[in-house]
Design a protein around this motif. Structure first.
Motif, PDB file in Angstrom:
ATOM      1  N   THR A 175       0.830  -1.289  -0.031  1.00 32.15           N
ATOM      2  CA  THR A 175      -0.036  -0.026   0.066  1.00 32.15           C
ATOM      3  C   THR A 175       0.858   1.188  -0.013  1.00 32.15           C
ATOM      4  N   LYS A 176       0.249   2.287  -0.327  1.00 35.66           N
ATOM      5  CA  LYS A 176       1.060   3.683  -0.204  1.00 35.66           C
ATOM      6  C   LYS A 176       1.887   3.946  -0.922  1.00 35.66           C
ATOM      7  N   LEU A 177       1.961   3.294  -2.248  1.00 36.24           N
ATOM      8  CA  LEU A 177       2.969   3.672  -3.020  1.00 36.24           C
ATOM      9  C   LEU A 177       2.996   5.033  -3.574  1.00 36.24           C
ATOM     10  N   ASP A 178       1.757   5.855  -3.473  1.00 35.50           N
ATOM     11  CA  ASP A 178       1.769   7.113  -3.844  1.00 35.50           C
ATOM     12  C   ASP A 178       2.701   7.907  -2.758  1.00 35.50           C
ATOM     13  N   GLU A 179       3.058   7.559  -1.556  1.00 34.41           N
ATOM     14  CA  GLU A 179       3.904   8.427  -0.651  1.00 34.41           C
ATOM     15  C   GLU A 179       5.300   8.070  -0.880  1.00 34.41           C
ATOM     16  N   CYS A 180       5.673   7.178  -1.941  1.00 32.82           N
ATOM     17  CA  CYS A 180       7.038   6.970  -1.973  1.00 32.82           C
ATOM     18  C   CYS A 180       7.654   7.483  -3.068  1.00 32.82           C
ATOM     19  N   ARG A 181       9.053   7.865  -3.017  1.00 33.28           N
ATOM     20  CA  ARG A 181       9.783   8.375  -3.952  1.00 33.28           C
ATOM     21  C   ARG A 181      10.635   7.351  -4.507  1.00 33.28           C
ATOM     22  N   TYR A 182      11.137   6.213  -3.632  1.00 28.89           N
ATOM     23  CA  TYR A 182      12.191   5.416  -4.017  1.00 28.89           C
ATOM     24  C   TYR A 182      11.632   3.875  -3.799  1.00 28.89           C
ATOM     25  N   GLY A 205      -2.944   5.073  -4.319  1.00 27.77           N
ATOM     26  CA  GLY A 205      -3.453   6.084  -3.815  1.00 27.77           C
ATOM     27  C   GLY A 205      -4.420   5.965  -2.700  1.00 27.77           C
ATOM     28  N   GLN A 206      -5.047   6.989  -2.245  1.00 30.19           N
ATOM     29  CA  GLN A 206      -5.592   7.095  -0.838  1.00 30.19           C
ATOM     30  C   GLN A 206      -7.239   6.406  -0.935  1.00 30.19           C
ATOM     31  N   ASN A 207      -7.640   6.112  -2.019  1.00 27.70           N
ATOM     32  CA  ASN A 207      -8.861   5.713  -2.257  1.00 27.70           C
ATOM     33  C   ASN A 207      -8.565   4.161  -2.444  1.00 27.70           C
ATOM     34  N   PHE A 208      -8.561   3.433  -1.412  1.00 28.18           N
ATOM     35  CA  PHE A 208      -8.371   1.848  -1.504  1.00 28.18           C
ATOM     36  C   PHE A 208      -8.806   1.201  -2.569  1.00 28.18           C
ATOM     37  N   THR A 209     -10.381   1.215  -2.854  1.00 25.22           N
ATOM     38  CA  THR A 209     -10.834   0.652  -3.518  1.00 25.22           C
ATOM     39  C   THR A 209     -10.766   1.089  -4.958  1.00 25.22           C
ATOM     40  N   GLY A 210     -10.622   2.353  -5.287  1.00 18.43           N
ATOM     41  CA  GLY A 210     -10.170   2.782  -6.693  1.00 18.43           C
ATOM     42  C   GLY A 210      -8.878   2.867  -7.156  1.00 18.43           C
TER      43      GLY A 210
END
Length: 163
Positions: free
Chosen positions: A108-115, A136-141
């Motif tokens: 999860t939370k690949l949108d929060e990563c840079r590396y 992203g933050q919309n788990f189902t979407g």
């Protein structure tokens, strides 16, 4: 099926979410109740079992999970990891939770990563396949099947193919 009975409102968000989705919801507090819930839902195409959050360094709790799932070989076990977690921690957690038996990883939370190197290293080092990722933050979407093209794009450019 919710196995988390530790908090005062444990599972309540899952029950609400199940109602919104029109999905059946069961709560189980032990192995016998888990078996009953699985039997009750046996006509379903997919049954998700949510476990309590367990500190991987709490050997007793990890062993409890392993015992709870022992005797249910048909249950696939996926370890959900935040991609923003330090790589050494992810690798250690995969090893520790391996006692429960792991069929897949879910990042999860690949949108929060840079590396993304630690995510790739954890995957390759563990030998456990990745089933899904969230971008992203919309788990189902934002939940996606983990495909090699998405990983290649993230690793090489830091950008998902869908951006």
């Amino acid at each position: 099926i919710n196995l988390d009975d530790r908090g005062l409102a444990a599972g309540e968000p899952l029950a609400v979410y199940a109602r919104i989705l029109g999905a059946r919801y069961k709560k189980a507090g032990n192995k016998k109740e888990l078996k009953q819930a699985l039997d009750h839902l046996s006509d379903c195409d997919l049954i998700l079992v949510d476990t309590p959050g367990v500190n991987p360094r709490d050997e007793e709790s990890v062993q409890h999970l392993a015992k709870l799932f022992h005797g249910f070989p048909e249950l696939r076990r996926a370890l959900l990891l935040s991609a923003a977690t330090h790589g050494r921690d992810m690798a250690e957690w995969v090893t520790l939770y391996g006692k429960v038996g792991l069929n897949a990883l879910l990042f999860t939370k690949l949108d929060e990563c840079r590396y993304f190197g630690p995510l790739i290293n954890t995957t390759l080092g563990s030998g456990v396949p990745v089933s899904y990722i969230t971008l992203g933050q919309n788990f189902t979407g934002d939940l996606e099947i983990a495909r090699p093209g998405v990983f290649a794009s993230l690793l090489l450019t830091g950008v998902d193919l869908h951006d």
